[in-house]
Design an enzyme around this catalytic site. Structure first.
Site, short mmCIF file in Angstrom:
data_model
loop_
_atom_site.label_atom_id
_atom_site.label_comp_id
_atom_site.label_asym_id
_atom_site.label_seq_id
_atom_site.Cartn_x
_atom_site.Cartn_y
_atom_site.Cartn_z
N ASP A 121 0.86 -1.18 0.00
CA ASP A 121 0.00 0.00 0.00
C ASP A 121 0.89 1.23 0.00
O ASP A 121 1.93 1.25 0.68
CB ASP A 121 -0.92 0.02 1.22
CG ASP A 121 -2.08 -0.96 1.11
OD1 ASP A 121 -2.38 -1.40 -0.02
OD2 ASP A 121 -2.69 -1.28 2.14
N ASP A 143 -6.94 -1.53 -4.41
CA ASP A 143 -7.96 -1.10 -3.43
C ASP A 143 -8.89 -0.06 -4.05
O ASP A 143 -10.11 -0.12 -3.86
CB ASP A 143 -7.31 -0.51 -2.18
CG ASP A 143 -6.47 -1.51 -1.41
OD1 ASP A 143 -6.72 -2.73 -1.53
OD2 ASP A 143 -5.56 -1.08 -0.67
#
Length: 173
Positions: A121, A143
């Site tokens: 991330d 995401d």
């Protein structure tokens, strides 16, 4: 009336999301070397911040232990199979694109879990005010595609419901 075959559209959308996700993660890890830098400020409201996410979207379910990445990968792959069935039954382009985006994002994160045991991330949206600093969860392209795909499915369901309600003839009094 026959239903159009929208599977190719959904598969293409999924492959585009998967490619964008994996390319961005490769660049963050190998080109930019974000793990060494920790954080790069791009804009007053956007940073690249390295996070090793052992959970799911937005860091949920982080405490599953050593086998958590295997469990989450298995669940994600089961969801992708279910999405494949849904894609086969898709009735419009919006649904096919949304399902493809969700599946591509899910597969992108599964690839990370298999390779690293965690998900890469790196996108951090934030705002700094004189009353305090506010930051959204750190996320990635996968995401974002999953969230946008789910939002598109919700919107499509709402508009489809309204179209059906409006097309039902009312009986005369």
């Amino acid at each position: 009336m026959t239903r159009p075959n929208l599977v190719p559209l959904g598969v293409i959308a999924g492959l585009i999301v998967l490619a964008a996700d994996q390319a961005s993660k490769w660049w963050v890890l190998n080109g930019l070397k974000l793990p060494e830098l920790g954080q790069v400020r791009l804009l007053p409201v956007l940073n690249l911040t390295m996070v090793r996410n052992t959970g799911v979207t937005f860091g949920l379910l982080n405490g599953l232990g050593d086998w958590g990445h295997v469990l989450l990968s298995a669940v994600a792959l089961a969801v992708v199979v279910a999405l494949g069935v849904w894609l086969y039954r898709a009735e419009n382009k919006m649904v096919a694109l949304a399902i493809g985006a969700i599946a591509g994002g899910a597969i992108g994160n599964v690839i990370d879990r298999v390779r690293f045991g965690w998900v890469v991330d790196f996108i951090q949206a934030h705002i700094d005010t004189r009353w305090g600093d506010y930051s959204w969860y750190v996320f990635n392209v996968a995401d974002a595609a999953i969230v946008c795909g789910v939002a598109a499915l919700i919107l499509d369901a709402q508009f489809s419901k309204r179209r059906k309600e409006q097309s039902i003839p009312t009986s005369p009094p």
